[in-house]
Design a protein around this motif. Structure first.
Motif, PDB file in Angstrom:
ATOM      1  N   LEU A  36     121.731  51.593 -28.725  1.00 51.63           N
ATOM      2  CA  LEU A  36     121.384  52.361 -27.533  1.00 51.63           C
ATOM      3  C   LEU A  36     120.418  51.557 -26.678  1.00 51.63           C
ATOM      4  CD1 LEU A  36     120.798  55.948 -28.879  1.00 51.63           C
ATOM      5  CD2 LEU A  36     122.601  55.178 -27.371  1.00 51.63           C
ATOM      6  N   PRO A  37     120.687  51.425 -25.372  1.00 47.24           N
ATOM      7  CA  PRO A  37     119.734  50.743 -24.498  1.00 47.24           C
ATOM      8  C   PRO A  37     118.389  51.444 -24.521  1.00 47.24           C
ATOM      9  CG  PRO A  37     121.829  51.145 -23.387  1.00 47.24           C
ATOM     10  CD  PRO A  37     121.855  51.928 -24.668  1.00 47.24           C
ATOM     11  N   GLY A  38     117.324  50.666 -24.379  1.00 53.39           N
ATOM     12  CA  GLY A  38     116.005  51.254 -24.317  1.00 53.39           C
ATOM     13  C   GLY A  38     115.362  51.495 -25.665  1.00 53.39           C
ATOM     14  N   PHE A 162     122.339  57.775  -9.601  1.00 64.09           N
ATOM     15  CA  PHE A 162     121.828  56.467 -10.010  1.00 64.09           C
ATOM     16  C   PHE A 162     121.710  55.476  -8.858  1.00 64.09           C
ATOM     17  CE2 PHE A 162     122.926  58.352 -14.025  1.00 64.09           C
ATOM     18  CZ  PHE A 162     121.898  57.920 -14.848  1.00 64.09           C
ATOM     19  N   GLU A 163     122.505  55.603  -7.823  1.00 64.08           N
ATOM     20  CA  GLU A 163     122.321  54.867  -6.577  1.00 64.08           C
ATOM     21  C   GLU A 163     122.832  55.748  -5.458  1.00 64.08           C
ATOM     22  OE1 GLU A 163     124.791  53.404  -8.629  1.00 64.08           O
ATOM     23  OE2 GLU A 163     123.553  52.047  -9.832  1.00 64.08           O
ATOM     24  N   GLU A 205     134.550  65.374 -14.059  1.00 63.99           N
ATOM     25  CA  GLU A 205     135.235  64.566 -15.059  1.00 63.99           C
ATOM     26  C   GLU A 205     134.337  64.383 -16.273  1.00 63.99           C
ATOM     27  OE1 GLU A 205     136.906  60.931 -13.584  1.00 63.99           O
ATOM     28  OE2 GLU A 205     137.103  61.735 -11.540  1.00 63.99           O
ATOM     29  N   ALA A 206     134.953  63.968 -17.386  1.00 57.23           N
ATOM     30  CA  ALA A 206     134.174  63.646 -18.582  1.00 57.23           C
ATOM     31  C   ALA A 206     133.328  62.405 -18.308  1.00 57.23           C
ATOM     32  CB  ALA A 206     135.102  63.400 -19.764  1.00 57.23           C
ATOM     33  N   LEU A 207     132.145  62.376 -18.868  1.00 60.88           N
ATOM     34  CA  LEU A 207     131.241  61.253 -18.662  1.00 60.88           C
ATOM     35  C   LEU A 207     131.776  60.035 -19.410  1.00 60.88           C
ATOM     36  CD1 LEU A 207     128.529  60.423 -17.402  1.00 60.88           C
ATOM     37  CD2 LEU A 207     127.412  61.192 -19.484  1.00 60.88           C
ATOM     38  N   VAL A 212     127.493  55.823 -20.169  1.00 62.38           N
ATOM     39  CA  VAL A 212     126.400  56.161 -21.081  1.00 62.38           C
ATOM     40  C   VAL A 212     125.746  54.895 -21.606  1.00 62.38           C
ATOM     41  CG1 VAL A 212     125.787  57.350 -23.204  1.00 62.38           C
ATOM     42  CG2 VAL A 212     127.554  58.293 -21.725  1.00 62.38           C
ATOM     43  N   GLU A 213     126.560  53.925 -22.007  1.00 63.25           N
ATOM     44  CA  GLU A 213     126.008  52.703 -22.583  1.00 63.25           C
ATOM     45  C   GLU A 213     125.261  51.886 -21.534  1.00 63.25           C
ATOM     46  OE1 GLU A 213     129.515  50.989 -24.419  1.00 63.25           O
ATOM     47  OE2 GLU A 213     128.907  51.833 -26.349  1.00 63.25           O
ATOM     48  N   HIS A 214     125.714  51.973 -20.285  1.00 62.19           N
ATOM     49  CA  HIS A 214     125.083  51.202 -19.221  1.00 62.19           C
ATOM     50  C   HIS A 214     123.805  51.866 -18.706  1.00 62.19           C
ATOM     51  CE1 HIS A 214     124.573  48.597 -15.809  1.00 62.19           C
ATOM     52  NE2 HIS A 214     124.841  49.566 -14.932  1.00 62.19           N
ATOM     53  N   ARG A 215     123.813  53.210 -18.623  1.00 61.16           N
ATOM     54  CA  ARG A 215     122.711  53.917 -17.988  1.00 61.16           C
ATOM     55  C   ARG A 215     121.952  54.865 -18.910  1.00 61.16           C
ATOM     56  NH1 ARG A 215     123.910  53.143 -12.472  1.00 61.16           N
ATOM     57  NH2 ARG A 215     126.118  52.740 -12.053  1.00 61.16           N
TER      58      ARG A 215
END
Length: 247
Positions: A36-38, A162-163, A205-207, A212-215
């Protein structure tokens, strides 16, 4: 003797619940598919765990924010602490088996409890059973005039942008039955130069897993910062729209 037998059956039932809980935790500890990032470099968890933590953070803080005058305990507080600090009764009445268990949301002012889970059939059943067990344990320890029940009427939604015109995530939750709050994440496709409300009106839509892995590292941090008025996390260039912004 009848009362003692009832208490014995209740204790055995709670013991069985603990066995199931420990087994479930063990299952979550199996080798995951990604880091997991972070997280710390040597920390491994399933990618979906980040979404669960972010959802619990948001739903719990939102409940507290809606009821600032109440005494509310989130899932860092044990049953023993809830009974003691909530002035419900004597925490020594709790058995050793249950006193360290931690319900997701316990409002000792309104005397209600919520268990928060993903919005699917299996988790719905788990939430119902856990809420029932937590209430049974608490109500054996509290004073007769301070019994708790499952909470109702708690629902809401928030968005993470996110942007500008970029990825838009939605977290929504509902309480379909007393004590059971179910959450789900959804996604809106990118649409440059469109407002977040215009994109929120797009097809849900489904996430995507890659999202998830990127953000994922930013979701929980950004939500907490939005509620607490803290500094936005490094790398987060978007906005968090809390339930009050979504009306």
């Amino acid at each position: 003797m009848k009362e003692r037998g009832t208490r014995t059956r209740s204790t055995l039932g709670l013991a069985g619940f603990l066995v199931v809980l420990v087994t479930a935790l063990g299952a979550h500890a199996e080798p995951p598919s990604s880091t997991l990032p972070g997280r710390k470099p040597d920390s491994w968890e399933p990618w979906g765990a980040f979404l669960g933590r972010a959802a619990h953070t948001a739903v719990g803080i939102e409940y507290s924010a809606r009821h600032p005058a109440r005494v509310v305990f989130l899932n860092t507080a044990s049953l023993s602490r809830i009974v003691k600090e909530g002035k419900l009764g004597d925490p020594e009445r709790l058995s050793e088996l249950v006193r360290l268990l931690r319900p997701d949301i316990t409002d000792t002012s309104a005397r209600v409890l919520f268990e928060v889970k993903p919005d699917n059939e299996k988790s719905h059943a788990e939430a119902r059973e856990q809420a029932r067990r937590y209430l049974a344990a608490l109500n054996e320890a509290v004073d007769p005039d301070k019994k708790l029940v499952g909470g109702t009427g708690f629902e809401g939604s928030l968005f993470l942008e996110f942007e500008n015109g970029g990825a838009l995530w939605q977290l929504s939750w509902r309480t379909p039955e007393p004590g059971v709050t179910l959450y789900r994440w959804s996604y809106r496709r990118k649409k440059p130069h469109a407002s977040w409300k215009e994109r929120a009106a797009q097809k849900e839509e489904a996430l995507p897993r890659e999202e998830v892995e990127h953000r994922g590292e930013l979701a929980e941090q950004a939500i907490r910062a939005a509620y607490e008025g803290g500094k936005r996390p490094k790398g987060f260039q978007g906005q968090v729209y809390l339930p009050g912004d979504c009306h």
